[in-house]
Design an enzyme around this catalytic site. Sequence first.
Site, PDB file in Angstrom:
ATOM      1  N   LYS A   1      31.419  -0.766  39.484  1.00 21.00           N
ATOM      2  CA  LYS A   1      31.484  -0.694  40.941  1.00 21.00           C
ATOM      3  C   LYS A   1      31.018   0.666  41.450  1.00 21.00           C
ATOM      4  CE  LYS A   1      34.916  -2.791  42.781  1.00 21.00           C
ATOM      5  NZ  LYS A   1      36.357  -2.951  42.621  1.00 21.00           N
TER       6      LYS A   1
ATOM      7  N   ARG B   1      40.150   1.481  44.741  1.00 19.20           N
ATOM      8  CA  ARG B   1      39.905   0.273  43.928  1.00 19.20           C
ATOM      9  C   ARG B   1      39.584   0.654  42.489  1.00 19.20           C
ATOM     10  NH1 ARG B   1      38.057  -3.915  47.854  1.00 19.20           N
ATOM     11  NH2 ARG B   1      37.691  -2.805  49.783  1.00 19.20           N
TER      12      ARG B   1
ATOM     13  N   GLY C   1      39.979  -9.398  39.322  1.00 18.21           N
ATOM     14  CA  GLY C   1      41.386  -9.629  39.617  1.00 18.21           C
ATOM     15  C   GLY C   1      42.357  -9.060  38.604  1.00 18.21           C
TER      16      GLY C   1
ATOM     17  N   MET D   1      42.828  -5.775  37.740  1.00 22.77           N
ATOM     18  CA  MET D   1      43.462  -4.494  38.045  1.00 22.77           C
ATOM     19  C   MET D   1      43.694  -4.379  39.542  1.00 22.77           C
ATOM     20  SD  MET D   1      41.654  -2.131  35.217  1.00 22.77           S
ATOM     21  CE  MET D   1      40.052  -2.633  35.704  1.00 22.77           C
TER      22      MET D   1
ATOM     23  N   ARG E   1      26.559  -5.932  42.479  1.00 24.84           N
ATOM     24  CA  ARG E   1      26.411  -5.907  41.012  1.00 24.84           C
ATOM     25  C   ARG E   1      25.416  -6.989  40.622  1.00 24.84           C
ATOM     26  NH1 ARG E   1      31.993  -9.149  39.601  1.00 24.84           N
ATOM     27  NH2 ARG E   1      31.336 -10.846  40.910  1.00 24.84           N
TER      28      ARG E   1
ATOM     29  N   HIS F   1      45.750 -22.750  18.927  1.00 30.11           N
ATOM     30  CA  HIS F   1      45.433 -23.699  17.854  1.00 30.11           C
ATOM     31  C   HIS F   1      44.487 -24.787  18.360  1.00 30.11           C
ATOM     32  CE1 HIS F   1      46.253 -27.388  15.497  1.00 30.11           C
ATOM     33  NE2 HIS F   1      46.236 -26.538  14.470  1.00 30.11           N
TER      34      HIS F   1
ATOM     35  N   SER G   1      19.167 -17.744  -0.940  1.00 29.39           N
ATOM     36  CA  SER G   1      19.667 -18.237   0.342  1.00 29.39           C
ATOM     37  C   SER G   1      21.163 -17.959   0.375  1.00 29.39           C
ATOM     38  CB  SER G   1      19.401 -19.735   0.477  1.00 29.39           C
ATOM     39  OG  SER G   1      19.940 -20.192   1.695  1.00 29.39           O
TER      40      SER G   1
ATOM     41  N   CYS H   1      21.888 -20.221   4.781  1.00 28.39           N
ATOM     42  CA  CYS H   1      22.079 -21.627   5.130  1.00 28.39           C
ATOM     43  C   CYS H   1      23.530 -21.966   5.404  1.00 28.39           C
ATOM     44  CB  CYS H   1      21.488 -22.538   4.062  1.00 28.39           C
ATOM     45  SG  CYS H   1      22.248 -22.322   2.452  1.00 28.39           S
TER      46      CYS H   1
ATOM     47  N   TYR I   1      14.511 -16.082   6.995  1.00 25.69           N
ATOM     48  CA  TYR I   1      14.789 -17.268   7.803  1.00 25.69           C
ATOM     49  C   TYR I   1      16.279 -17.525   7.915  1.00 25.69           C
ATOM     50  CZ  TYR I   1      15.480 -19.905   3.428  1.00 25.69           C
ATOM     51  OH  TYR I   1      15.933 -20.351   2.219  1.00 25.69           O
TER      52      TYR I   1
HETATM   53  C1  PEP Z   1      27.689 -22.183   2.014  1.00 29.84           C
HETATM   54  O1  PEP Z   1      28.579 -22.032   1.201  1.00 29.84           O
HETATM   55  O2  PEP Z   1      27.476 -21.404   2.960  1.00 29.84           O
HETATM   56  C2  PEP Z   1      26.797 -23.350   1.929  1.00 29.84           C
HETATM   57  C3  PEP Z   1      25.762 -23.483   2.731  1.00 29.84           C
HETATM   58  O3  PEP Z   1      27.140 -24.306   1.029  1.00 29.84           O
HETATM   59  P1  PEP Z   1      28.260 -25.395   1.308  1.00 29.84           P
HETATM   60  O4  PEP Z   1      28.690 -25.251   2.723  1.00 29.84           O
HETATM   61  O5  PEP Z   1      27.645 -26.713   1.014  1.00 29.84           O
HETATM   62  O6  PEP Z   1      29.307 -24.989   0.322  1.00 29.84           O
END
Ligand code: PEP
Length: 894
Positions: free
Chosen positions: A22, A91, A100, A102, A335, A451, A777, A845, A865
């Site tokens: 502000k 302020r 809101g 403070m 802002r 949860h 990977s 992955c 990748y």
């Molecule tokens: C992993 O463990 O990140 C993975 C890609 O293999 P999975 O989830 O199949 O164990």
Amino acid sequence: MVQYVYAFGDGGRDMADLLGGKGANLAEMTRLGLPVPPGFTVTTEACRAYLATGAEPDGLAEEIDAHRAALERRAGRRLGQADDPLLLSVRSGARFSMPGMMETILDIGLTDDSVRGLAKASGSERFAWDSYRRLLQMYGSTVMGVDTALFEGALARLKDSRGVPDDLHLDAADLARLVETYKGVIRAETGRDFPQDPAEQLRRSVHAVFASWNGDRARLYRRRERIPDDLGTAVTVQRMVFGNLGPDSGSGVAFTRDPATGRRGPYGDYLPNAQGEDVVAGIRNTVPLTDLERLDPVSYARLRAHLRTLETHYRDLCDVEFTIEHGTLWMLQTRVGKRTAEAAFTLAVELADEGLITPDEALARVSGDGLARLMFPRFDASAVGEALAHGIPASPGAAVGAVVFDSAEAVRRAGAGEKVVLVRQETTPDDLPGMVAAEAVLTSRGGKTSHAAVVARGMGKVCVCGAERLDVDVRERRFTAGGVTVHEGTVVSVDGSEGAVYAGALPLVDSAVMRYFRTGERSGGLVDAVARALRQADHTRRLEVRANADTPEDAERARRFGAEGIGLCRTEHMFLGDRRHLVEAMILARTDADRARALDALLPLQRRDFVGILRAMDGLPVTIRLLDPPLHEFLPDRTELAVRVAAAEAHGTPPSAHDAELLAAVNRMHEENPMLGLRGVRLGLVAPGLVAMQVRAIAEAVVRRTEAGGDPRAEIMVPLIDTVEELRLVRAEVEQVLAEVSEASGVAVRCPVGTMIELPRAALTAGRIAEQAEFFSFGTNDLTQTTWGFSRDDVEAAFFSAYLDKGIFTVSPFETIDPEGVGRLVRIAVAEGRAARPGLKIGVCGEHGGDPESVRFFHTAGLDYVSCSPFRVPVARLEAGRAALSGTDTSDSR
Ligand code: PEP
Ligand code: MG
């Protein structure tokens, strides 16, 4: 000497760390020559010093005095001057906006004397007493700690005794009486009088704003929004201007563009004859901003000009608060405005078209989280009416279903084909089956880390939590909300993106963005904007984006979503369904010949799967992972089997030989902790023929695709390596099968062989492993599980909500990569892997491959990748592009 106070004219927008958002923006508007009531800002540094020691830092009082005196000189009036007082507002304003959270104190400078001066100077007794009672209430509660309810109670009693419906019907004498009552309340509650010294009012108000940084509400908000606790707030002190001085006055809020859709503006609301607080509080109905053109054309034209100035200067959507005092326009705040995901995309692209920002900047202004939100269905806006209740938008999307009040009922009704919404005060792990069965989860308690929220997000279920207006009565199987009672079985609609619950079944609208990804259909401005942002991201990014897919259909979808290959094809699903008996036969085989027969029967099925996937991904890499889970996962449930065998024995009939054999095998293979047991490469090394069968299926699929004129690019990936020795052994087997198939077919099958890095030991010995691996990977699911020692299947539902509430972490490490622990292992493995094998191709992955923040981490860690579920591919493309923008601020505007 540290400078703790800056006049508006001495600051600027780049000083937000010190002056708060502000203060920095007020300074910027002042420098731009916009009409800002003069004032000054006390820095966050002063706040931090105050909070650390409990006392004002040396020199602050003198600096505030000097700036106050300068304001007084400029106004030609003194603070609290008896015949015509200068009044100030105080302020809070932190680095990040905390709406809101403070405190604000207005009308500082009013006293028993100066209230009469204000009445005379303004020509309105009523206005003066109304201002004084506002000050008493705000100061009394914020600075002196009096419960606001006591003031509100007194006001309500006064209105009752006067028989009037609202504050506007109280006259000056009523309000003067209220002032006396309020002073009495303060005295009775604190043993002290409201201070009649305006300088003391100012000083103590500043302290109170400092202290409000650590109020419960503010702390909770920061935890939710992930704002650091140690920033502190700045305090802006500004000359009051009044919008409630008559019909030629008023207050409003305005946006340079529509913050909901991004369309060109201006947009906003105006409330004649009112203070800014009244606009925000929604006490009276506002009129659209465009009505101001009729009510006060001069101010409207000026406002539009200022909005243009601001948007051109900030090169972004701005929102402002303004007040018109007797026909004079004052700008009170600006802002860079918050916006919906839709507006973010639309206006980023428009601003780029208008030449205000570059295409890279436009990319920086949108986010993967926003894109993900646009990919969910939502309710038809034209059908949405009054909500039954609002809560926290904990897991996005829109869902319709019949209300149920416990897990068993949810499971029962869902089993019968009914769509249900599980409503609880809060959920516990016992509610899990019901959450799985329900379309949406709705709770009356708990926040974004409750949860219900954590679990629903994990499952991709719609969730609204903490809808406090809901009075849930599980025993009576009903809830009430604002006088409406909803019984079990009644249909409601839950909007997890907005955090709202509606009665009845609202019509759902497909996401146009999702439709575009599925079909390529361009259906308007938003889709166009998304497509252009993605094109820019594709142009910018260094990371490739692949998909985790293990069916031809998923592979095709992933390709339409822009995947550049498959980073993880899990072969385990190919062992399920009606192929299970072949797997059983393999496991139960007594002789090599029996086993070979079972494997031979599996081979053509696997080959067919691979042919389909390689066809769908023709010309692109497809990383196929050898079988990972323990074999007993493919056998029947141990308890069920044991019961079947025992029941047969109890009836005096011997169990079938097959059942008995199966049970023996299941018992033999049973593991207390299968996640750390006989799975991954370990399985391939001890189950004879398994690896060879899978590799042969892959290689023969490659041959078939090649012979069909395709361009198959299979890569073979070995899971759960701990040591290079494991990889060396498996690789030898793989190479041998590839050679055999090449020779038999006459097609040279060349598949790179690489490994997952998903155990800490593998990461720490990546240099050795790289000697045998043609690519890595990262399996960050297992790497997170084994680095933290958290069972990935259990802990999120078991105790993560408690961990999140206690602030041990702010986001599940299974959702966003833990950069210090797991991330450190990733960096080590990248460095040592590439040192051993320069140019080693490295990807990820695990689930993190589709998480925006994690994608940015993988970019900086130097990966080649990321691979994620097909639906997350566009999100990953966008974030990979944003990650590659150097020197551009890609933090979401809060
Ligand atoms: C992993 O463990 O990140 C993975 C890609 O293999 P999975 O989830 O199949 O164990
Ligand atoms: Mg794994």
